[in-house]
Motif scaffolding. Structure first.
Motif, PDB file in Angstrom:
ATOM      1  N   VAL A 121       0.821  -1.211   0.000  1.00 40.42           N
ATOM      2  CA  VAL A 121       0.000   0.000   0.000  1.00 40.42           C
ATOM      3  C   VAL A 121       0.856   1.263   0.000  1.00 40.42           C
ATOM      4  O   VAL A 121       0.379   2.339   0.304  1.00 40.42           O
ATOM      5  N   GLY A 122       2.133   1.097  -0.317  1.00 42.52           N
ATOM      6  CA  GLY A 122       2.993   2.268  -0.429  1.00 42.52           C
ATOM      7  C   GLY A 122       3.643   2.719   0.855  1.00 42.52           C
ATOM      8  O   GLY A 122       4.304   3.751   0.884  1.00 42.52           O
ATOM      9  N   TYR A 123       3.466   1.963   1.935  1.00 42.12           N
ATOM     10  CA  TYR A 123       4.109   2.283   3.198  1.00 42.12           C
ATOM     11  C   TYR A 123       4.990   1.117   3.626  1.00 42.12           C
ATOM     12  O   TYR A 123       4.841   0.000   3.144  1.00 42.12           O
ATOM     13  N   GLU A 124       5.904   1.396   4.561  1.00 42.32           N
ATOM     14  CA  GLU A 124       6.708   0.325   5.119  1.00 42.32           C
ATOM     15  C   GLU A 124       5.928  -0.404   6.214  1.00 42.32           C
ATOM     16  O   GLU A 124       5.207   0.211   6.989  1.00 42.32           O
ATOM     17  N   LYS A 125       6.090  -1.723   6.260  1.00 41.38           N
ATOM     18  CA  LYS A 125       5.515  -2.524   7.334  1.00 41.38           C
ATOM     19  C   LYS A 125       6.570  -2.684   8.412  1.00 41.38           C
ATOM     20  O   LYS A 125       7.708  -3.082   8.136  1.00 41.38           O
ATOM     21  N   LEU A 126       6.225  -2.358   9.648  1.00 41.23           N
ATOM     22  CA  LEU A 126       7.158  -2.421  10.764  1.00 41.23           C
ATOM     23  C   LEU A 126       6.790  -3.591  11.660  1.00 41.23           C
ATOM     24  O   LEU A 126       5.670  -3.673  12.167  1.00 41.23           O
ATOM     25  N   LEU A 127       7.749  -4.501  11.849  1.00 40.44           N
ATOM     26  CA  LEU A 127       7.520  -5.718  12.628  1.00 40.44           C
ATOM     27  C   LEU A 127       8.356  -5.669  13.901  1.00 40.44           C
ATOM     28  O   LEU A 127       9.591  -5.536  13.840  1.00 40.44           O
ATOM     29  N   LYS A 128       7.684  -5.771  15.048  1.00 38.89           N
ATOM     30  CA  LYS A 128       8.380  -5.654  16.324  1.00 38.89           C
ATOM     31  C   LYS A 128       9.348  -6.807  16.528  1.00 38.89           C
ATOM     32  O   LYS A 128       9.029  -7.962  16.259  1.00 38.89           O
ATOM     33  N   ALA A 135       3.818  -8.631  16.413  1.00 36.60           N
ATOM     34  CA  ALA A 135       3.052  -7.390  16.311  1.00 36.60           C
ATOM     35  C   ALA A 135       3.630  -6.520  15.205  1.00 36.60           C
ATOM     36  O   ALA A 135       4.841  -6.325  15.117  1.00 36.60           O
ATOM     37  N   SER A 136       2.756  -6.007  14.352  1.00 33.57           N
ATOM     38  CA  SER A 136       3.227  -5.180  13.252  1.00 33.57           C
ATOM     39  C   SER A 136       2.217  -4.076  12.973  1.00 33.57           C
ATOM     40  O   SER A 136       1.059  -4.159  13.373  1.00 33.57           O
ATOM     41  N   PHE A 137       2.667  -3.049  12.286  1.00 34.57           N
ATOM     42  CA  PHE A 137       1.770  -1.988  11.863  1.00 34.57           C
ATOM     43  C   PHE A 137       2.388  -1.298  10.657  1.00 34.57           C
ATOM     44  O   PHE A 137       3.554  -1.490  10.327  1.00 34.57           O
ATOM     45  N   ILE A 138       1.592  -0.492   9.981  1.00 32.29           N
ATOM     46  CA  ILE A 138       2.054   0.243   8.824  1.00 32.29           C
ATOM     47  C   ILE A 138       2.621   1.583   9.281  1.00 32.29           C
ATOM     48  O   ILE A 138       2.118   2.197  10.219  1.00 32.29           O
ATOM     49  N   SER A 139       3.666   2.039   8.602  1.00 26.05           N
ATOM     50  CA  SER A 139       4.405   3.204   9.094  1.00 26.05           C
ATOM     51  C   SER A 139       3.591   4.485   9.122  1.00 26.05           C
ATOM     52  O   SER A 139       3.973   5.436   9.795  1.00 26.05           O
ATOM     53  N   ASN A 140       2.450   4.564   8.425  1.00 27.98           N
ATOM     54  CA  ASN A 140       1.653   5.786   8.511  1.00 27.98           C
ATOM     55  C   ASN A 140       0.905   5.885   9.835  1.00 27.98           C
ATOM     56  O   ASN A 140       0.146   6.819  10.048  1.00 27.98           O
ATOM     57  N   SER A 141       1.116   4.916  10.719  1.00 24.89           N
ATOM     58  CA  SER A 141       0.548   4.983  12.070  1.00 24.89           C
ATOM     59  C   SER A 141       1.502   5.646  13.062  1.00 24.89           C
ATOM     60  O   SER A 141       1.196   5.706  14.256  1.00 24.89           O
ATOM     61  N   LEU A 142       2.643   6.125  12.594  1.00 21.12           N
ATOM     62  CA  LEU A 142       3.573   6.814  13.479  1.00 21.12           C
ATOM     63  C   LEU A 142       3.054   8.210  13.823  1.00 21.12           C
ATOM     64  O   LEU A 142       2.299   8.811  13.064  1.00 21.12           O
ATOM     65  N   GLY A 143       3.480   8.715  14.988  1.00 13.80           N
ATOM     66  CA  GLY A 143       3.070  10.047  15.410  1.00 13.80           C
ATOM     67  C   GLY A 143       3.737  11.147  14.614  1.00 13.80           C
ATOM     68  O   GLY A 143       4.746  10.930  13.928  1.00 13.80           O
TER      69      GLY A 143
END
Length: 242
Positions: A121-128, A135-143
């Protein structure tokens, strides 16, 4: 107009601290414990004091917040000035890239490591890393605007593999390494696999020709023939791939 007629914006530094973990590029993040963006992950940062430079604030951040002292590689990435980037006040951020060769150099509990992978989706996937939760999330969830910082920093790192010695900042041992170790770092940064023979033939030879590395010996690796070992000697010298 006098200087007193202008309202002073706040100025911060934010640090994008990278390492290589399990053959992947990784970023060190902290979960915010207060608003704005409470409970969201963000880059570690600090406000610049009146009596220090931006570089001084980065050094203080490394030492006081991350427990890192000594020769930590940092370089300025970009200044972020969007007027809405911080909902509290007008805050300008000077972002820096930092590199450490070993994730275990960061020992403070409020910092967590995430490996970086491309998503569809054009963002980086971050994996803990390290807790077994996947646990993972897409980088557009950063503050704040830290997803934009991350995109720009990754592009900067990838570009600099082609004309600087940035690769060698990730080495755990700059005095003795193999082409395989360096190729793993290179692949982690650019985000794709590279042919082993081509890397040795073109990349390693380019490093040698430009005085960045010397061949120092060989070491046994598995059942195959011994692998050549190298030492990094290039300092800050730049090189350009032909």
């Amino acid at each position: 107009m006098a200087l007193a007629d202008y309202k002073h914006p706040y100025v911060t530094v934010d640090l994008l601290l990278f390492s290589i973990i399990d053959g992947k590029l990784a970023i060190c993040l902290t979960k915010r414990d207060e608003e704005p963006f409470k409970d969201m992950y963000a880059m570690p940062g600090t406000f610049i004091h009146e009596d220090e430079s931006a570089e001084g604030a980065v050094e203080r951040l490394l030492a006081d917040r991350l427990g890192l002292e000594g020769n930590i590689y940092t370089e300025q990435l970009q200044t972020f000035t969007d007027i809405t980037r911080d909902p509290r006040e007008r805050v300008i951020s000077i972002a820096y890239i930092g590199i450490i060769p070993d994730m275990n150099m960061v020992k403070v509990p409020w910092m967590e490591w995430f490996t970086i992978a491309s998503s569809n989706v054009g963002y980086e996937k971050l994996l803990k890393v390290g807790d077994g939760s996947n646990a993972s999330f897409i980088s557009n969830s950063l503050g704040f605007d830290h997803d934009e910082m991350l995109h720009i920093a990754i592009d900067r790192l990838r570009g600099k593999t082609q004309y600087t010695d940035i690769l060698f900042k990730f080495l755990k041992d700059q005095k003795c390494f193999t082409a395989a170790i360096l190729r793993e770092i290179y692949q982690a940064i650019i985000g794709k696999e590279v042919n082993r023979g081509n890397f040795t033939k073109y990349q390693m030879n380019t490093y040698i020709e430009n005085g960045l590395i010397n061949k120092i010996g060989s070491t046994s690796v598995g059942r195959g023939r011994p692998a050549d070992t190298y030492a990094y000697i290039g300092g800050e010298k730049l090189w350009i791939r032909s």
